[in-house]
Write a protein that holds these residues in place. Structure first.
Motif, short mmCIF file in Angstrom:
data_model
loop_
_atom_site.label_atom_id
_atom_site.label_comp_id
_atom_site.label_asym_id
_atom_site.label_seq_id
_atom_site.Cartn_x
_atom_site.Cartn_y
_atom_site.Cartn_z
N VAL A 98 0.83 -1.21 0.00
CA VAL A 98 0.00 0.00 0.00
C VAL A 98 0.87 1.26 0.00
O VAL A 98 0.58 2.22 -0.73
CB VAL A 98 -0.96 -0.01 1.21
N LEU A 99 1.93 1.27 0.79
CA LEU A 99 2.81 2.43 0.83
C LEU A 99 3.48 2.65 -0.52
O LEU A 99 3.60 3.79 -1.00
CB LEU A 99 3.87 2.26 1.92
N PHE A 100 3.93 1.56 -1.14
CA PHE A 100 4.54 1.67 -2.47
C PHE A 100 3.55 2.22 -3.49
O PHE A 100 3.86 3.13 -4.26
CB PHE A 100 5.07 0.31 -2.93
N ASP A 101 2.35 1.67 -3.49
CA ASP A 101 1.32 2.12 -4.43
C ASP A 101 0.91 3.56 -4.18
O ASP A 101 0.59 4.30 -5.11
CB ASP A 101 0.08 1.22 -4.34
N LEU A 102 0.91 3.96 -2.90
CA LEU A 102 0.53 5.33 -2.57
C LEU A 102 1.51 6.33 -3.17
O LEU A 102 1.12 7.44 -3.55
CB LEU A 102 0.49 5.50 -1.04
N VAL A 103 2.76 5.92 -3.30
CA VAL A 103 3.76 6.76 -3.96
C VAL A 103 3.68 6.58 -5.48
O VAL A 103 3.52 7.57 -6.23
CB VAL A 103 5.18 6.44 -3.47
N TYR A 104 3.78 5.35 -5.93
CA TYR A 104 3.92 5.06 -7.36
C TYR A 104 2.67 5.45 -8.16
O TYR A 104 2.77 6.16 -9.18
CB TYR A 104 4.23 3.58 -7.55
N LEU A 105 1.51 5.01 -7.72
CA LEU A 105 0.29 5.27 -8.48
C LEU A 105 -0.08 6.75 -8.49
O LEU A 105 -0.55 7.27 -9.51
CB LEU A 105 -0.88 4.45 -7.91
N LEU A 122 3.89 12.30 2.28
CA LEU A 122 2.63 11.89 2.90
C LEU A 122 2.65 10.41 3.31
O LEU A 122 2.28 10.08 4.44
CB LEU A 122 1.45 12.19 1.98
N PRO A 123 3.07 9.48 2.41
CA PRO A 123 3.20 8.08 2.86
C PRO A 123 4.16 7.93 4.02
O PRO A 123 3.92 7.12 4.93
CB PRO A 123 3.72 7.37 1.60
N LEU A 124 5.26 8.69 4.01
CA LEU A 124 6.22 8.63 5.11
C LEU A 124 5.59 9.11 6.41
O LEU A 124 5.78 8.51 7.47
CB LEU A 124 7.46 9.46 4.78
N PHE A 125 4.82 10.19 6.31
CA PHE A 125 4.15 10.72 7.50
C PHE A 125 3.16 9.69 8.05
O PHE A 125 3.09 9.47 9.26
CB PHE A 125 3.42 12.02 7.17
N ILE A 126 2.37 9.09 7.16
CA ILE A 126 1.39 8.08 7.60
C ILE A 126 2.10 6.92 8.28
O ILE A 126 1.65 6.42 9.32
CB ILE A 126 0.56 7.58 6.40
N LEU A 127 3.22 6.47 7.69
CA LEU A 127 3.98 5.37 8.27
C LEU A 127 4.52 5.72 9.65
O LEU A 127 4.39 4.93 10.61
CB LEU A 127 5.13 4.98 7.34
N LEU A 128 5.11 6.91 9.79
CA LEU A 128 5.70 7.31 11.07
C LEU A 128 4.62 7.52 12.13
O LEU A 128 4.77 7.09 13.28
CB LEU A 128 6.53 8.59 10.89
N ILE A 156 -5.82 0.50 6.32
CA ILE A 156 -7.23 0.88 6.45
C ILE A 156 -7.41 2.38 6.28
O ILE A 156 -8.36 2.84 5.63
CB ILE A 156 -7.79 0.41 7.80
N SER A 157 -6.49 3.17 6.84
CA SER A 157 -6.58 4.63 6.70
C SER A 157 -6.49 5.05 5.25
O SER A 157 -7.22 5.95 4.80
CB SER A 157 -5.49 5.31 7.53
N VAL A 158 -5.58 4.44 4.48
CA VAL A 158 -5.43 4.79 3.07
C VAL A 158 -6.68 4.41 2.27
O VAL A 158 -7.12 5.16 1.40
CB VAL A 158 -4.18 4.12 2.48
N ILE A 159 -7.26 3.26 2.59
CA ILE A 159 -8.49 2.84 1.92
C ILE A 159 -9.61 3.85 2.22
O ILE A 159 -10.36 4.26 1.33
CB ILE A 159 -8.91 1.43 2.37
N GLU A 160 -9.72 4.27 3.47
CA GLU A 160 -10.73 5.26 3.85
C GLU A 160 -10.48 6.61 3.18
O GLU A 160 -11.40 7.36 2.89
CB GLU A 160 -10.72 5.44 5.37
N TRP A 161 -9.23 6.90 2.92
CA TRP A 161 -8.78 8.18 2.34
C TRP A 161 -8.96 8.23 0.83
O TRP A 161 -8.76 9.27 0.21
CB TRP A 161 -7.32 8.35 2.73
N PHE A 162 -9.35 7.12 0.22
CA PHE A 162 -9.36 6.99 -1.24
C PHE A 162 -10.18 8.07 -1.96
O PHE A 162 -9.74 8.55 -3.02
CB PHE A 162 -9.88 5.60 -1.63
#
Length: 206
Positions: A98-105, A122-128, A156-162
Motif C-alpha cells: 500500500v505504501l509503495f502504491d501510494l507513492v507510485y500510483l 505523505l506516505p512517510l508521515f502516515i507510516l511514522l 485501512i486509513s489509506v483505503i478510507e482516504w481513497f
C-alpha cells in the motif's frame, strides 16, 4: 462490548473527528478566514465551524466503518489461518504494498514529469504516525499488537482516504487525512476502556 460502550465510543469518536476537522479546516484556509477572527464575526465563524463539524462527522463515520471492518477481518484471518505469525507476515506485505502504491500510483497519475520526492512525504508521515500509534498500542497491551495496529493505521486509513486521493486536491487531502488518522488512533487506543471486563481481564481482540 455492551451497547452503552458502543454508543459512547461512537459519539466520542464523532467528537474527535469534528474537532480535528475544524482545526485543520481553519488552518488550511487561514488567509480566507483570518479576517473573520480579526473582526470577531462570531456568527460567521460559528457558521463555518458548523460546516466543518458536519464534514468531520462524515469522516468520523467512515473511520468507524473501517475500524469495524478491520476488526472483523482480523478475527476471521486468525480463525482461518490458525497462525498469528502468518497473519502478521501477510499484514506486513500489505502495508509495504500500500505504501509503495501510494507513492507510485499517485506519481503516475499526477506527477506530470515532476520529481517523485513530493509524493514521498505523505506516505512517510502516515507510516511514522502509524508506527507511533502502533508502538503506544503495543505498550498498553499484553499481546503483540504492533503489526496489527500499524496495518489499521496505514492500510485501512489509506483505503478510507481513497475519495480524496482520487480528487488529489491538496486541501481535501489534508482535510480528510488528519481526521481519519486521529479517529483511527483514538478508537485503537481507547477501545479496551469500552470492552466489558471479566475477572479483571479485558476481552479485547486487539
Amino acid at each position: 462490548m455492551k451497547s452503552r460502550g458502543i454508543v459512547k465510543l461512537f459519539f466520542s469518536t464523532l467528537g474527535i473527528g469534528a474537532i480535528i476537522t475544524i482545526i485543520i479546516g481553519f488552518a488550511l484556509q487561514w488567509e480566507r478566514y483570518q479576517e473573520l477572527f480579526v473582526s470577531f464575526d462570531v456568527l460567521e465563524i460559528l457558521s463555518v465551524a458548523f460546516w466543518f463539524t458536519g464534514v468531520g462527522f462524515i469522516f468520523s463515520v467512515i473511520s468507524q466503518m473501517g475500524f469495524v471492518v478491520y476488526l472483523t477481518i482480523h478475527r476471521f484471518a486468525l480463525e482461518i489461518l490458525k497462525s498469528f505469525s502468518l497473519w502478521n507476515s501477510i499484514q506486513v506485505v500489505l502495508i509495504l504494498f500500500v505504501l509503495f502504491d501510494l507513492v507510485y500510483l499517485r506519481y503516475i497519475a499526477f506527477g506530470n514529469g515532476e520529481s517523485v520526492v513530493p509524493f514521498l512525504w505523505l506516505p512517510l508521515f502516515i507510516l511514522l504516525f502509524g508506527a507511533a500509534v502502533a508502538y503506544t498500542k503495543h505498550q498498553q497491551s499484553s499481546k503483540n499488537t504492533f503489526v496489527s495496529a500499524l496495518f489499521l493505521m496505514v492500510v485501512i486509513s489509506v483505503i478510507e482516504w481513497f475519495p480524496a486521493l482520487r480528487v488529489n486536491e491538496e486541501s481535501w487531502l489534508y482535510l480528510m487525512l488528519f481526521p481519519l488518522l486521529g479517529c483511527n488512533a483514538y478508537q485503537l487506543l481507547v477501545l479496551p476502556r469500552f470492552i466489558e471486563k471479566k475477572k479483571g481481564k479485558s476481552t479485547a481482540a486487539m
